[in-house]
Write an enzyme that holds these catalytic residues in place. Structure first.
Site, PDB file in Angstrom:
ATOM      1  N   GLY A   8      37.773  32.717  29.995  1.00 45.03           N
ATOM      2  CA  GLY A   8      37.025  33.222  30.783  1.00 45.03           C
ATOM      3  C   GLY A   8      38.012  34.308  31.760  1.00 45.03           C
ATOM      4  N   LYS A  39      34.126  37.179  30.944  1.00 44.97           N
ATOM      5  CA  LYS A  39      33.203  38.119  31.960  1.00 44.97           C
ATOM      6  C   LYS A  39      32.997  39.270  31.096  1.00 44.97           C
ATOM      7  CE  LYS A  39      35.422  35.355  35.799  1.00 44.97           C
ATOM      8  NZ  LYS A  39      35.963  34.782  34.388  1.00 44.97           N
ATOM      9  N   ASP A 115      33.762  31.891  41.212  1.00 43.98           N
ATOM     10  CA  ASP A 115      34.864  32.431  42.190  1.00 43.98           C
ATOM     11  C   ASP A 115      35.235  33.614  41.788  1.00 43.98           C
ATOM     12  OD1 ASP A 115      34.362  32.575  39.119  1.00 43.98           O
ATOM     13  OD2 ASP A 115      36.212  32.830  38.915  1.00 43.98           O
ATOM     14  N   ASP A 116      35.866  34.507  42.651  1.00 41.88           N
ATOM     15  CA  ASP A 116      36.218  35.683  43.332  1.00 41.88           C
ATOM     16  C   ASP A 116      35.108  36.664  43.808  1.00 41.88           C
ATOM     17  OD1 ASP A 116      38.405  35.817  41.325  1.00 41.88           O
ATOM     18  OD2 ASP A 116      37.889  35.823  39.645  1.00 41.88           O
ATOM     19  N   TYR A 160      39.728  28.859  45.041  1.00 42.15           N
ATOM     20  CA  TYR A 160      40.122  28.008  44.140  1.00 42.15           C
ATOM     21  C   TYR A 160      41.636  27.821  43.950  1.00 42.15           C
ATOM     22  CZ  TYR A 160      40.651  32.159  41.872  1.00 42.15           C
ATOM     23  OH  TYR A 160      40.720  33.878  41.400  1.00 42.15           O
ATOM     24  N   TRP A 219      42.740  24.418  36.353  1.00 36.53           N
ATOM     25  CA  TRP A 219      42.234  25.601  35.659  1.00 36.53           C
ATOM     26  C   TRP A 219      43.981  26.567  35.750  1.00 36.53           C
ATOM     27  CZ3 TRP A 219      37.382  28.880  35.363  1.00 36.53           C
ATOM     28  CH2 TRP A 219      38.156  30.201  35.149  1.00 36.53           C
ATOM     29  N   ASP A 220      44.045  26.368  34.474  1.00 35.62           N
ATOM     30  CA  ASP A 220      45.913  26.446  34.568  1.00 35.62           C
ATOM     31  C   ASP A 220      45.934  28.611  33.803  1.00 35.62           C
ATOM     32  OD1 ASP A 220      48.661  27.500  34.722  1.00 35.62           O
ATOM     33  OD2 ASP A 220      49.131  25.006  33.662  1.00 35.62           O
ATOM     34  N   ASP A 226      45.097  38.775  32.300  1.00 36.96           N
ATOM     35  CA  ASP A 226      44.491  39.989  32.982  1.00 36.96           C
ATOM     36  C   ASP A 226      44.113  40.787  33.998  1.00 36.96           C
ATOM     37  OD1 ASP A 226      43.461  37.889  34.233  1.00 36.96           O
ATOM     38  OD2 ASP A 226      41.247  37.505  33.373  1.00 36.96           O
ATOM     39  N   ASN A 254      43.736  28.741  30.737  1.00 37.08           N
ATOM     40  CA  ASN A 254      42.849  30.222  31.291  1.00 37.08           C
ATOM     41  C   ASN A 254      44.453  31.611  30.713  1.00 37.08           C
ATOM     42  OD1 ASN A 254      41.480  32.098  31.267  1.00 37.08           O
ATOM     43  ND2 ASN A 254      42.158  33.005  33.301  1.00 37.08           N
TER      44      ASN A 254
END
EC number: 3.2.1.169
Length: 447
Positions: A8, A39, A115-116, A160, A219-220, A226, A254
């Site tokens: 992700g 992405k 998200d984001d 989140y 979601w770790d 990144d 992740n």
């Protein structure tokens, strides 16, 4: 309970063979889930309305079959969040058309990502929805109804983590509304108190579960890199005690952009989830032993020795810490350098300097052996990071050797016979020079 990996991250997505390798690692670690959501796939996020062509759909069904062959569940992500109008019939139909295409191919387990993005309800939706959370929940509930019980949906909220909820998840109007309107059958991702959480504790997760009216799926981002292309993380999962596991509905890591870097992340996450007596140091030792065969040399039957693989992990440990050995060596040296001029006869100085020289020798040996391994993807994964480590420790040793020679007062290092043209420069460094920070990364102006 969902346990496994989400692809992700922001950046180049993994290749077919890399995904197969990661799936092998997930299965070996005793976990059960692979989530496809890079992405870099424009059909996931940037062009979410556009269906896959036949080849793209075939790639996904191949991944699903590969996951199933390993006893794992495969999820596909859709992220309509960049430009969706939640109340627009055409956008809603476009999303369902995407869901239908995936479902016809047998891809019925979905992750919906919101998200984001800015936490603002689009102007065009304000006639129908009274909040951003209500709009997202309505769209997600529509997808779940459309699947007619034939699939599972996981939802990633815009808020989140605790920071995005103003530090108080219970007090977040967004999370309150989401918890009350999102179908209870839909799971919700949560990263902890921060985007990258140093620690996740039971009291925090209890508050999150209360406001969401369900246990979150973690979601770790502990091993994600990144957000900082200068770093990679090969140490064990840390900062998570086992008492939080009853408070979650799943645990998805992740990890690093570089697939080959992720064996320690996946191995130790699996150990954390399975071992009631999980200890990071013991987990990384087991990971090193299991990982070492991938470091086989291109010629002969040898491999990079396990102590040097352990050093690799120690150098690139965790987002909030260097490894124990590196920390010990650099801390002792920092203490020895607190005096204006170290005394070459001081035992503490001698010990710190010898440890540093030995670290340099081992980093050089690791660097050389890595250039000779058969697995070139693994070599290139760590090459730039090891190059920097080798150059920087070499420069530090040269400086300390110079100090050990008791240079005269006023002498400057490096002299003309020292190489110093690798001093870091560039736009990013220029910006950081303006924003002077303390050791915690905080800015202070005029102090």
């Amino acid at each position: 309970m969902l346990t496994g990996v989400i692809e992700g991250f922001y950046g180049r997505d993994w290749r077919r063979d890399e995904r197969a390798t990661v799936m092998d690692w997930i299965a070996a670690a005793g976990m059960n889930t692979y989530i496809y959501g890079p992405k870099d796939d424009v059909h996931v996020r940037a062009r979410w309305r556009v269906p896959y062509d036949a080849a793209g759909l075939a790639r996904l069904t191949e991944l699903r079959d590969a996951a199933a062959a390993r006893g794992m569940v495969f999820y596909v992500s859709l992220a309509p969040c960049l430009d969706v109008t939640y109340s627009d019939p055409q956008d809603r139909a476009a999303l369902l058309a995407r869901v239908d295409q995936l479902a016809r191919a047998g891809l019925r387990n979905l992750v919906l990502l919101f998200d984001d993005i800015p936490s603002v309800l689009p102007e065009a939706d304000r006639h129908r929805f009274d909040s951003f959370a209500e709009a997202q929940a309505d769209l997600s509930n529509m997808v779940l109804r459309h699947l007619r019980g034939a699939g599972h949906v996981v939802f990633c909220p815009t808020e989140y983590c605790g920071r995005m909820a103003g530090g108080d998840p219970r007090g977040s109007a967004y999370l309150q509304r989401l918890g009350s309107t999102l179908d209870p059958a839909i799971d919700i991702f949560w990263t902890g108190p921060e985007i990258v959480s140093e620690e996740i504790v039971a009291a925090h997760l209890a508050a999150v579960g209360e406001v969401l009216r369900r246990r979150p799926v973690i979601w770790d981002n502990f091993h994600a890199n990144d957000y900082d292309i200068r770093r990679v993380f090969a140490g064990p999962l840390g900062g998570r005690s086992r008492d939080i596991l009853p408070l979650v509905a799943g645990w998805i890591t992740n990890p690093n952009n570089e697939a080959e870097a992720n064996f320690p992340a996946i191995h130790t996450t699996g150990a954390y989830l399975a071992d009631p007596d999980y200890a990071p140091e013991r987990a990384i030792a087991a990971a090193v032993a299991a990982w070492q065969p991938r470091f086989r040399l291109a010629f002969g039957d040898g491999a990079v020795p396990s102590d040097l693989v352990a050093l690799l992990c120690d150098l690139f440990w965790q987002p909030f810490a260097l490894g124990p050995e590196t920390t010990r060596i650099l801390s002792a040296l920092r203490a020895a350098l607190t005096v204006p001029r170290p005394d070459p006869s001081d035992p503490a100085w001698r010990a710190a300097l010898e440890d540093l020289r030995d670290l340099k020798r081992r980093i050089n040996k690791l660097f050389t052996l890595m250039t000779e391994i058969e697995n070139r993807d693994l070599f290139h994964t760590f090459h730039n990071y090891l190059w920097e480590a080798q150059e920087e420790v070499g420069h530090l040793v040269a400086y300390c050797d110079w100090l050990d020679e008791a240079p005269p007062p006023g002498a400057v290092f490096p002299a003309t016979d020292r190489i110093h043209n690798f001093y870091r420069r560039g736009f990013g460094v220029a910006v950081q020079d303006i924003l002077q920070r303390d050791r915690q990364g905080r800015y202070h102006h005029g102090v």
